[in-house]
Design a protein around this motif. Structure first.
Motif, PDB file in Angstrom:
ATOM      1  N   THR A 309      10.670   0.422  -1.536  1.00  0.00           N
ATOM      2  CA  THR A 309      10.778   1.299  -0.889  1.00  0.00           C
ATOM      3  C   THR A 309       9.554   2.155   0.032  1.00  0.00           C
ATOM      4  OG1 THR A 309       9.477   2.446  -2.882  1.00  0.00           O
ATOM      5  CG2 THR A 309      12.240   2.146  -2.604  1.00  0.00           C
ATOM      6  N   VAL A 310       8.856   3.010   0.499  1.00  0.00           N
ATOM      7  CA  VAL A 310       7.501   2.983   1.189  1.00  0.00           C
ATOM      8  C   VAL A 310       7.175   3.047  -0.041  1.00  0.00           C
ATOM      9  CG1 VAL A 310       6.770   4.985   2.534  1.00  0.00           C
ATOM     10  CG2 VAL A 310       8.942   3.942   3.454  1.00  0.00           C
ATOM     11  N   ALA A 311       7.366   4.251  -0.909  1.00  0.00           N
ATOM     12  CA  ALA A 311       7.012   4.277  -2.661  1.00  0.00           C
ATOM     13  C   ALA A 311       5.586   2.892  -3.140  1.00  0.00           C
ATOM     14  CB  ALA A 311       7.722   5.482  -3.245  1.00  0.00           C
ATOM     15  N   GLU A 312       6.798   2.189  -3.241  1.00  0.00           N
ATOM     16  CA  GLU A 312       6.497   0.836  -3.607  1.00  0.00           C
ATOM     17  C   GLU A 312       5.598   0.088  -2.571  1.00  0.00           C
ATOM     18  OE1 GLU A 312       8.299  -3.090  -5.477  1.00  0.00           O
ATOM     19  OE2 GLU A 312       9.521  -1.512  -3.445  1.00  0.00           O
ATOM     20  N   PHE A 313       5.552   0.652  -1.426  1.00  0.00           N
ATOM     21  CA  PHE A 313       4.645  -0.413  -0.281  1.00  0.00           C
ATOM     22  C   PHE A 313       3.231  -0.140  -0.404  1.00  0.00           C
ATOM     23  CE2 PHE A 313       2.229  -0.575   3.537  1.00  0.00           C
ATOM     24  CZ  PHE A 313       2.652  -1.940   3.277  1.00  0.00           C
ATOM     25  N   LEU A 314       3.463   1.148  -0.679  1.00  0.00           N
ATOM     26  CA  LEU A 314       1.818   2.206  -0.084  1.00  0.00           C
ATOM     27  C   LEU A 314       1.308   1.796  -2.361  1.00  0.00           C
ATOM     28  CD1 LEU A 314       3.052   5.482   1.247  1.00  0.00           C
ATOM     29  CD2 LEU A 314       1.350   3.683   2.548  1.00  0.00           C
ATOM     30  N   ALA A 315       2.176   1.648  -2.873  1.00  0.00           N
ATOM     31  CA  ALA A 315       1.240   2.107  -4.526  1.00  0.00           C
ATOM     32  C   ALA A 315       0.197   0.639  -4.471  1.00  0.00           C
ATOM     33  CB  ALA A 315       2.294   1.683  -5.284  1.00  0.00           C
ATOM     34  N   HIS A 316       1.113  -0.716  -3.978  1.00  0.00           N
ATOM     35  CA  HIS A 316       0.363  -2.139  -3.778  1.00  0.00           C
ATOM     36  C   HIS A 316      -0.627  -1.575  -3.135  1.00  0.00           C
ATOM     37  CE1 HIS A 316       0.230  -6.250  -3.172  1.00  0.00           C
ATOM     38  NE2 HIS A 316       0.598  -6.624  -2.252  1.00  0.00           N
ATOM     39  N   TYR A 317      -0.244  -1.227  -1.788  1.00  0.00           N
ATOM     40  CA  TYR A 317      -1.264  -1.446  -0.724  1.00  0.00           C
ATOM     41  C   TYR A 317      -2.206  -0.561  -1.114  1.00  0.00           C
ATOM     42  CZ  TYR A 317      -3.763  -0.488   3.888  1.00  0.00           C
ATOM     43  OH  TYR A 317      -4.273  -0.811   5.284  1.00  0.00           O
ATOM     44  N   ASP A 318      -2.242   0.585  -1.860  1.00  0.00           N
ATOM     45  CA  ASP A 318      -3.460   1.029  -2.048  1.00  0.00           C
ATOM     46  C   ASP A 318      -4.180   0.906  -3.204  1.00  0.00           C
ATOM     47  OD1 ASP A 318      -3.088   3.315  -0.075  1.00  0.00           O
ATOM     48  OD2 ASP A 318      -2.038   4.401  -1.419  1.00  0.00           O
ATOM     49  N   GLY A 319      -3.328   0.064  -3.995  1.00  0.00           N
ATOM     50  CA  GLY A 319      -3.929  -0.456  -5.519  1.00  0.00           C
ATOM     51  C   GLY A 319      -4.969  -1.930  -5.509  1.00  0.00           C
ATOM     52  N   LYS A 320      -4.641  -2.618  -3.416  1.00  0.00           N
ATOM     53  CA  LYS A 320      -5.128  -3.969  -3.455  1.00  0.00           C
ATOM     54  C   LYS A 320      -6.154  -3.283  -2.990  1.00  0.00           C
ATOM     55  CE  LYS A 320      -3.160  -6.231   0.272  1.00  0.00           C
ATOM     56  NZ  LYS A 320      -4.388  -6.332   1.356  1.00  0.00           N
ATOM     57  N   GLY A 321      -6.444  -2.255  -1.715  1.00  0.00           N
ATOM     58  CA  GLY A 321      -7.086  -1.850  -0.860  1.00  0.00           C
ATOM     59  C   GLY A 321      -7.284  -2.803   0.322  1.00  0.00           C
ATOM     60  N   LEU A 322      -8.131  -2.796   0.731  1.00  0.00           N
ATOM     61  CA  LEU A 322      -8.611  -3.452   2.013  1.00  0.00           C
ATOM     62  C   LEU A 322      -9.540  -5.100   1.216  1.00  0.00           C
ATOM     63  CD1 LEU A 322      -9.603  -0.925   4.507  1.00  0.00           C
ATOM     64  CD2 LEU A 322      -7.308  -2.104   4.320  1.00  0.00           C
ATOM     65  N   ASP A 323      -8.691  -5.371   1.068  1.00  0.00           N
ATOM     66  CA  ASP A 323      -9.269  -6.676   0.381  1.00  0.00           C
ATOM     67  C   ASP A 323      -9.091  -8.415   1.319  1.00  0.00           C
ATOM     68  OD1 ASP A 323      -6.660  -7.642   0.612  1.00  0.00           O
ATOM     69  OD2 ASP A 323      -6.610  -7.859  -2.163  1.00  0.00           O
ATOM     70  N   GLY A 324      -8.063  -7.964   2.559  1.00  0.00           N
ATOM     71  CA  GLY A 324      -8.485  -9.294   3.846  1.00  0.00           C
ATOM     72  C   GLY A 324      -6.915  -9.915   3.397  1.00  0.00           C
ATOM     73  N   ARG A 325      -6.148  -9.428   2.220  1.00  0.00           N
ATOM     74  CA  ARG A 325      -4.761 -10.462   1.928  1.00  0.00           C
ATOM     75  C   ARG A 325      -3.461  -9.425   3.169  1.00  0.00           C
ATOM     76  NH1 ARG A 325      -4.869 -10.589  -4.151  1.00  0.00           N
ATOM     77  NH2 ARG A 325      -5.735  -8.564  -4.208  1.00  0.00           N
ATOM     78  N   PRO A 326      -3.376 -10.076   3.196  1.00  0.00           N
ATOM     79  CA  PRO A 326      -1.939  -8.905   3.775  1.00  0.00           C
ATOM     80  C   PRO A 326      -1.190  -8.638   2.811  1.00  0.00           C
ATOM     81  CG  PRO A 326      -2.065 -10.549   5.331  1.00  0.00           C
ATOM     82  CD  PRO A 326      -2.644 -11.164   3.735  1.00  0.00           C
ATOM     83  N   ALA A 327      -0.614  -7.506   3.012  1.00  0.00           N
ATOM     84  CA  ALA A 327      -0.421  -6.644   2.061  1.00  0.00           C
ATOM     85  C   ALA A 327       1.491  -7.218   2.129  1.00  0.00           C
ATOM     86  CB  ALA A 327      -0.245  -4.965   2.399  1.00  0.00           C
ATOM     87  N   LEU A 328       1.953  -7.477   3.210  1.00  0.00           N
ATOM     88  CA  LEU A 328       3.293  -7.900   3.593  1.00  0.00           C
ATOM     89  C   LEU A 328       3.787  -9.118   2.750  1.00  0.00           C
ATOM     90  CD1 LEU A 328       5.064  -7.558   6.531  1.00  0.00           C
ATOM     91  CD2 LEU A 328       5.500  -6.371   4.487  1.00  0.00           C
ATOM     92  N   HIS A 329       2.891  -9.911   1.840  1.00  0.00           N
ATOM     93  CA  HIS A 329       3.353 -11.710   1.632  1.00  0.00           C
ATOM     94  C   HIS A 329       3.094 -10.872   0.406  1.00  0.00           C
ATOM     95  CE1 HIS A 329       0.615 -14.382   3.695  1.00  0.00           C
ATOM     96  NE2 HIS A 329       1.588 -13.687   4.611  1.00  0.00           N
ATOM     97  N   HIS A 330       3.138  -9.820  -0.685  1.00  0.00           N
ATOM     98  CA  HIS A 330       3.554  -9.885  -1.604  1.00  0.00           C
ATOM     99  C   HIS A 330       5.123  -9.552  -2.363  1.00  0.00           C
ATOM    100  CE1 HIS A 330       3.205  -7.432  -5.835  1.00  0.00           C
ATOM    101  NE2 HIS A 330       4.190  -6.684  -4.788  1.00  0.00           N
ATOM    102  N   PHE A 331       5.859  -9.525  -0.933  1.00  0.00           N
ATOM    103  CA  PHE A 331       6.802  -8.488  -0.686  1.00  0.00           C
ATOM    104  C   PHE A 331       7.904  -9.868  -0.288  1.00  0.00           C
ATOM    105  CE2 PHE A 331       4.863  -4.540  -0.448  1.00  0.00           C
ATOM    106  CZ  PHE A 331       5.674  -4.104  -2.070  1.00  0.00           C
ATOM    107  N   ARG A 332       7.202 -11.104  -0.359  1.00  0.00           N
ATOM    108  CA  ARG A 332       7.886 -12.012   0.941  1.00  0.00           C
ATOM    109  C   ARG A 332       8.919 -12.705  -0.211  1.00  0.00           C
ATOM    110  NH1 ARG A 332       6.199 -15.500   6.200  1.00  0.00           N
ATOM    111  NH2 ARG A 332       7.633 -16.352   6.403  1.00  0.00           N
ATOM    112  N   LEU A 333       9.722 -13.357   0.198  1.00  0.00           N
ATOM    113  CA  LEU A 333      11.286 -13.469  -1.031  1.00  0.00           C
ATOM    114  C   LEU A 333      10.063 -15.176  -0.708  1.00  0.00           C
ATOM    115  CD1 LEU A 333      14.205 -12.681   1.448  1.00  0.00           C
ATOM    116  CD2 LEU A 333      13.548 -11.745  -1.464  1.00  0.00           C
ATOM    117  N   PRO A 334      10.557 -15.526  -2.233  1.00  0.00           N
ATOM    118  CA  PRO A 334       9.841 -16.328  -2.926  1.00  0.00           C
ATOM    119  C   PRO A 334      10.085 -18.146  -1.902  1.00  0.00           C
ATOM    120  CG  PRO A 334      10.539 -15.492  -4.254  1.00  0.00           C
ATOM    121  CD  PRO A 334      11.099 -14.843  -3.615  1.00  0.00           C
TER     122      PRO A 334
END
Length: 338
Positions: A309-334
């Motif tokens: 969900t967009v809420a799930e994505f934003l929670a992760h994006y906002d929580g990690k901040g602009l740390d240089g790591r792509p946000a999508l890696h967190h949601f990539r299938l193993p």
């Protein structure tokens, strides 16, 4: 006091001024405070640009689609000209935003907030307390659609300008999404109906860079590539949600703005994020977004990302901040992780 506690103290002290970076400058700061210190970046900067400029008024739509497909699939950035947004509107919007930021701190303090429920928010660094280092910038955020703020809720400096520009940017975003849909060989309105997003930005000073791997360099290293300002053009960049639903066929790339060395004028830019709105009554915060079926099962390509969900994505994006790591890696299938 530990280094962590000292940094947190400094961050809170800065935030409590409600004056932002401009407040530091107005107060006569002669050095950049340590909360803004970033470690040296070893990534090289490319000597030549690779950001396409696409004429949306070209009579051959297939040619435009082909150029959009190539740009969005390899670079993730492109500039558009003859886009239908009047130069006057762009100039007036930039002037209005500059007018807001150049006001005394007291005039902006009422709008300073970190409450995501507010439709009008002024602050410095949305991720001030999450990122390893703060960025030298202040931001005025306005939720322009579909439930815009009342005129009296807008700062006087941008009232009567910003919402009109937002509507022009929204129309352009619809056109771009139609081109991207065609580039993916989907029905024209497919991405727009899904509520997908890309960003459209206005900026006359330059300094925007995208992190790309350039084939002509031949060493496999990524480089920072300048996105040079083109008179009358608007910059379009593919967002993370588009990369996810396109199953990686469209690229969302890391980008940054280098420090403005001019002491005569501050760098001002206007970015329009055309995305799913979680703050309005008609929002679909429970809607799942995943790789489009026609781009996975029908084509034989396995899905790269799980549905979110967009809420799930934003929670992760906002929580990690602009740390240089792509946000999508967190949601990539193993099974698809490198």
């Amino acid at each position: 006091m530990s280094a962590y506690d000292a940094r947190l103290r400094d961050l809170k002290a800065f935030d409590n001024t409600k004056a932002g970076v401009k407040g530091l400058v107005d107060a006569g700061a002669t050095a950049v405070p340590r909360i803004f210190h970033h470690p040296p970046d070893p990534t090289p900067v490319a000597s030549a640009g690779a950001i396409p400029v696409i004429d949306l008024a070209c009579a051959d739509r297939d040619q435009v689609v082909a150029r959009v497909r190539a740009a969005a699939g390899s670079v993730g950035f492109f500039q558009v000209v003859n886009h239908g947004v009047p130069v006057r509107a762009m100039e007036e919007t930039l002037a209005a935003v500059r007018r807001f930021h150049e006001q005394p701190a007291a005039a902006k303090r009422e709008a300073y907030t970190r409450d995501p429920g507010r439709k009008v928010r002024f602050n410095s660094n949305f991720d001030l307390f999450e990122s390893p280092a703060a960025n030298w910038r202040d931001t005025l955020f306005v939720q322009a659609a579909p439930d815009p703020p009342r005129p009296e809720e807008l700062p006087a400096a941008v009232r009567g300008v910003l919402l009109e520009y937002a509507e022009l940017a929204r129309r352009l975003a619809v056109s771009v999404l139609e081109l991207l849909s065609s580039a993916l060989e989907l029905e024209r309105g497919r991405l727009g109906e899904m509520g997908c997003a890309d960003g459209v930005s206005v900026d006359g000073m330059g300094g925007l860079q995208a992190l790309l791997e350039l084939e002509d360099e031949g060493d496999g290293r990524r480089r920072w590539v300048d996105v040079p300002p083109v008179a009358g053009a608007l910059v379009v960049n593919v967002g993370d949600l588009l990369q996810l639903v396109s199953n990686g066929r469209l690229r969302s790339v890391e980008h940054r703005v280098v420090a403005n060395r001019s002491r005569e004028a501050a760098r001002v830019s206007v970015a329009a994020f055309c995305n799913v709105d979680l703050g309005c009554e008609t929002s679909r915060s429970d809607r799942l977004y995943g790789p489009i079926a026609e781009l996975t099962s029908d084509s034989g390509d396995p899905p790269l990302y799980r549905s979110i969900t967009v809420a799930e994505f934003l929670a992760h994006y906002d929580g990690k901040g602009l740390d240089g790591r792509p946000a999508l890696h967190h949601f990539r299938l193993p099974a698809t992780l490198p």
